[in-house]
Design a protein around this motif. Structure first.
Motif, PDB file in Angstrom:
ATOM      1  N   ALA A 114       0.821  -1.214   0.000  1.00 21.04           N
ATOM      2  CA  ALA A 114       0.000   0.000   0.000  1.00 21.04           C
ATOM      3  C   ALA A 114       0.854   1.262   0.000  1.00 21.04           C
ATOM      4  O   ALA A 114       0.382   2.346  -0.370  1.00 21.04           O
ATOM      5  N   GLN A 115       2.122   1.144   0.408  1.00 21.13           N
ATOM      6  CA  GLN A 115       3.005   2.303   0.451  1.00 21.13           C
ATOM      7  C   GLN A 115       3.577   2.660  -0.923  1.00 21.13           C
ATOM      8  O   GLN A 115       4.164   3.725  -1.088  1.00 21.13           O
ATOM      9  N   LYS A 116       3.389   1.772  -1.908  1.00 24.82           N
ATOM     10  CA  LYS A 116       3.902   2.067  -3.241  1.00 24.82           C
ATOM     11  C   LYS A 116       3.136   3.251  -3.835  1.00 24.82           C
ATOM     12  O   LYS A 116       1.907   3.308  -3.749  1.00 24.82           O
ATOM     13  N   GLU A 164      -3.809  -3.899   0.910  1.00 25.88           N
ATOM     14  CA  GLU A 164      -4.035  -4.386   2.270  1.00 25.88           C
ATOM     15  C   GLU A 164      -5.347  -5.159   2.362  1.00 25.88           C
ATOM     16  O   GLU A 164      -5.428  -6.213   3.002  1.00 25.88           O
ATOM     17  N   THR A 165      -6.379  -4.661   1.709  1.00 26.24           N
ATOM     18  CA  THR A 165      -7.689  -5.320   1.746  1.00 26.24           C
ATOM     19  C   THR A 165      -7.645  -6.655   1.014  1.00 26.24           C
ATOM     20  O   THR A 165      -8.241  -7.641   1.469  1.00 26.24           O
ATOM     21  N   ILE A 166      -6.944  -6.702  -0.118  1.00 23.48           N
ATOM     22  CA  ILE A 166      -6.813  -7.957  -0.868  1.00 23.48           C
ATOM     23  C   ILE A 166      -6.083  -9.005  -0.031  1.00 23.48           C
ATOM     24  O   ILE A 166      -6.465 -10.179  -0.012  1.00 23.48           O
ATOM     25  N   ALA A 167      -5.034  -8.574   0.684  1.00 24.42           N
ATOM     26  CA  ALA A 167      -4.290  -9.501   1.540  1.00 24.42           C
ATOM     27  C   ALA A 167      -5.182 -10.058   2.638  1.00 24.42           C
ATOM     28  O   ALA A 167      -5.109 -11.250   2.974  1.00 24.42           O
ATOM     29  N   HIS A 185     -15.554  -3.867   1.177  1.00 22.61           N
ATOM     30  CA  HIS A 185     -14.734  -2.731   0.751  1.00 22.61           C
ATOM     31  C   HIS A 185     -14.329  -2.855  -0.711  1.00 22.61           C
ATOM     32  O   HIS A 185     -14.346  -1.861  -1.450  1.00 22.61           O
ATOM     33  N   LEU A 186     -13.969  -4.077  -1.143  1.00 23.72           N
ATOM     34  CA  LEU A 186     -13.518  -4.257  -2.527  1.00 23.72           C
ATOM     35  C   LEU A 186     -14.653  -4.052  -3.528  1.00 23.72           C
ATOM     36  O   LEU A 186     -14.398  -3.731  -4.693  1.00 23.72           O
ATOM     37  N   ASN A 191     -13.955   3.123  -0.356  1.00 24.25           N
ATOM     38  CA  ASN A 191     -12.730   2.961   0.422  1.00 24.25           C
ATOM     39  C   ASN A 191     -11.544   2.630  -0.464  1.00 24.25           C
ATOM     40  O   ASN A 191     -11.673   1.877  -1.433  1.00 24.25           O
ATOM     41  N   TYR A 192     -10.382   3.194  -0.111  1.00 25.65           N
ATOM     42  CA  TYR A 192      -9.103   2.811  -0.705  1.00 25.65           C
ATOM     43  C   TYR A 192      -8.187   2.444   0.456  1.00 25.65           C
ATOM     44  O   TYR A 192      -7.518   3.292   1.026  1.00 25.65           O
ATOM     45  N   GLY A 193      -8.186   1.168   0.817  1.00 28.49           N
ATOM     46  CA  GLY A 193      -7.473   0.761   2.015  1.00 28.49           C
ATOM     47  C   GLY A 193      -8.114   1.405   3.226  1.00 28.49           C
ATOM     48  O   GLY A 193      -9.319   1.277   3.449  1.00 28.49           O
TER      49      GLY A 193
END
Length: 302
Positions: free
Chosen positions: A67-69, A83-86, A208-209, A241-243
């Motif tokens: 997510a930091q990329k 993060e949500t996918i993980a 969220h996704l 939502n985005y993360g």
């Protein structure tokens, strides 16, 4: 909150995930070793529960790093959803392990020879419950500092693990009181808790996704916008939502006689007001002129 601060918060969130991973590795190993040696199905099930939590915590850690990329050509909105996918992937793994624990516990109930587990398994469970409670308190405080839903979810998982360990202790203690069936029965309950936790993570991640959003928050944001001077009506508002971030799209209505520059200033005020909420990452405001109102007395327009 600026973007640099958001990335810094993600970096800090990694600490909570790493602490959880280390704690789960140590405690799951201890529970599985003692559980096998002492003959406690409940403690072994609790150890497998912590083993799934290792996977979940690693998934959260990977998600936080991805997510930091920064945004790129293929991900122009950034990588916040990693993060949500993980978390979604972790829920599948947890469900598989939970079903396996349930199966082994049920078989153990019918095949048990009636021998209670060694009391050392009970003390092991108490020790592990205390450690997980300390980890829970740390992650809860960290989540509050960086306003991270993922770390807060990890903290809640830490607390549920402490409760599960207490449940295992109760089952083991009961087996010492000539109720050996209580230990494998507790293992069944632990398996159910693992499956429920997996389902809750799956439901939240998939929500969220699929761009689901809390309706009560929508109502709160709508009230905030309506209070901005110059806004006659909030015609439409959507959010996603985005993360851990939120993106808001809103259409406001302003007076038809409002000059372009003034209407733009009103839209800017709406954006600034919403961005006071730390989790709101981006606000898109579109404004429209109010429709003419028919004069009820004269029959004309005013």
């Amino acid at each position: 909150m600026d973007q640099q601060q958001r990335y810094h918060n993600l970096k800090m969130g990694e600490r909570g995930a790493i602490i959880s991973i280390v704690a789960y590795i140590v405690l799951s190993s201890l529970k599985l070793i003692i559980g096998v040696a002492a003959g406690s199905e409940a403690l072994k099930a609790d150890g497998l529960n912590n083993a799934t939590d290792i996977v979940a915590s690693v998934a959260v850690l990977i998600g936080l790093k991805l997510a930091q990329k920064p945004a790129d050509e293929d991900h122009q909105y950034g990588h916040w959803k990693s993060e949500t996918i993980a978390s979604l992937i972790a829920s599948f793994i947890m469900m598989a392990v939970g079903l396996q624990v349930l199966y082994q516990a049920v078989v153990s109930i019918f095949e048990s020879g009636g021998e209670p587990p060694d009391p050392i398994s009970m003390w092991t469970g108490l020790f592990c419950a205390a450690v997980m409670y300390v980890v829970y308190r740390y992650n809860r405080r960290l989540a509050g500092q960086i306003n991270s839903q993922a770390v807060m979810a990890a903290a809640k998982d830490n607390l549920s693990d402490a409760v599960v360990s207490i449940g295992a202790v109760i089952g083991i203690a009961g087996s010492q009181l000539n109720m050996p069936w209580l230990d494998p029965l507790t293992a069944v309950l632990v398996g159910c808790i693992i499956c429920k936790t997996a389902w809750d993570i799956f439901r939240e991640a998939s929500h969220h996704l699929s761009d689901g959003f809390d309706e009560s928050l929508i109502a709160t944001y709508k009230d905030m916008i309506a209070k901005v001077s110059g806004v006659q009506e909030v015609k439409d508002i959507k959010a996603r939502n985005y993360g851990n971030n939120e993106v808001i799209d809103v259409i406001i209505v302003v007076d038809a006689d409002t000059e372009f520059q003034k209407a733009h200033e009103i839209a800017t005020q709406v954006e600034e007001e919403l961005k006071k909420v730390p989790v709101i990452y981006e606000v898109n405001v579109h404004y429209e002129p109010a429709e003419p109102v028919e004069d009820q007395e004269g029959g004309g327009l005013r």
